[in-house]
Design an enzyme around this catalytic site. Structure first.
Site, mmCIF file in Angstrom:
data_model
loop_
_atom_site.group_PDB
_atom_site.id
_atom_site.type_symbol
_atom_site.label_atom_id
_atom_site.label_comp_id
_atom_site.label_asym_id
_atom_site.label_seq_id
_atom_site.Cartn_x
_atom_site.Cartn_y
_atom_site.Cartn_z
ATOM 1 N N ASN A 160 23.836 -22.107 -19.076
ATOM 2 C CA ASN A 160 22.407 -22.152 -18.761
ATOM 3 C C ASN A 160 21.723 -20.794 -18.853
ATOM 4 O OD1 ASN A 160 23.793 -24.244 -16.443
ATOM 5 N ND2 ASN A 160 22.436 -25.094 -17.986
ATOM 6 N N ILE B 34 17.004 -17.616 -18.967
ATOM 7 C CA ILE B 34 17.577 -18.562 -18.003
ATOM 8 C C ILE B 34 16.935 -19.932 -18.155
ATOM 9 C CG2 ILE B 34 17.893 -19.050 -15.539
ATOM 10 C CD1 ILE B 34 17.507 -15.941 -15.142
ATOM 11 N N CYS B 35 17.763 -20.969 -18.116
ATOM 12 C CA CYS B 35 17.266 -22.346 -18.068
ATOM 13 C C CYS B 35 17.439 -22.857 -16.638
ATOM 14 C CB CYS B 35 18.033 -23.228 -19.051
ATOM 15 S SG CYS B 35 17.498 -24.946 -19.057
ATOM 16 N N LEU B 36 16.360 -22.832 -15.878
ATOM 17 C CA LEU B 36 16.383 -23.273 -14.483
ATOM 18 C C LEU B 36 15.045 -23.941 -14.192
ATOM 19 C CD1 LEU B 36 17.952 -23.243 -11.764
ATOM 20 C CD2 LEU B 36 16.813 -21.085 -11.253
#
Length: 214
Positions: A97, A105-107
């Site tokens: 992620n 960042i993938c959040l």
């Protein structure tokens, strides 16, 4: 310019300064909060500059990131808390992620799931929690996610190696990985690039060489 318009501008500037002071104070409160420091998170805010916040997160025990310290750059936008902070990893990390190249960042809470009730504290604790619970089905780095799904032991060994090299952990790494990195260095490949090429090719030396020279 009319007096009334000037007064409105001065009032707007005053409110903006008050809002900035309030956000700065709240960010400093997070930086000094006991739950943050006890979680192994350190925050630096330089000269009240909300565009220059550094977070340092200790890798959680029981994960491939244990023993490492990861630097995160955080920018607080003008309309915070009505829009989310911008965050990226400065320290390179092998995680599905987080981009292994850029630190992006993938959040969800940094995107569409952000609400004004969330805080810098939420972001930092969520980033640390993400190290415990990768989500390969919603990746930022497709290569890492594919390795995570198809060859989890290889993913773990690679993440441990990256944590050792980039985040200064003291964990033992696969000796064969060091040997293969050494082989590429002998061929004139820079060490960091050698690690990336091998990691992206499941540490298969011939496959990495083909990738490099094709």
């Amino acid at each position: 310019m009319s007096v009334s318009k000037l007064n409105k501008m001065q009032f707007s500037d005053k409110m903006s300064n008050l809002a900035l002071a309030r956000v700065t104070r709240k960010c400093k409160e997070v930086a000094n909060a006991s739950d943050i420091t006890e979680a192994g998170i350190h925050v630096e805010i330089k000269e009240n500059n909300l565009m220059d916040i550094k977070g340092f997160i200790k890798g959680p025990e029981g994960t491939p990131y244990a023993g490492g310290t990861f630097e995160i750059k955080v920018d607080i936008p003008e309309h915070y808390p009505f829009e989310p902070p911008k965050a990226k990893f400065v320290t390179r990390i092998w995680h599905p992620n987080i981009s292994s190249q850029t630190g992006t960042i993938c959040l969800d809470i940094l995107k569409d799931k952000w609400t004004a009730s969330l805080t810098l504290r939420t972001v930092l604790l969520s980033l640390q929690a993400m190290l415990c619970s990768p989500e390969p089905s919603d990746p930022q780095d497709a290569v890492v996610a594919k390795q995570f799904i198809n060859n989890y032991p290889m993913f773990t060994a690679t993440a441990v190696y990256w944590t050792s090299y980039f985040a200064n952990s003291k964990k033992d790494v696969e000796p064969d990985f060091n040997r293969k990195v050494g082989r590429l260095i002998e061929m004139g490949i820079r060490e960091t690039e050698a690690i990336v090429y091998l990691s992206c090719n499941n540490w298969k030396l011939e496959q990495a060489l083909q990738f490099i020279f094709d």
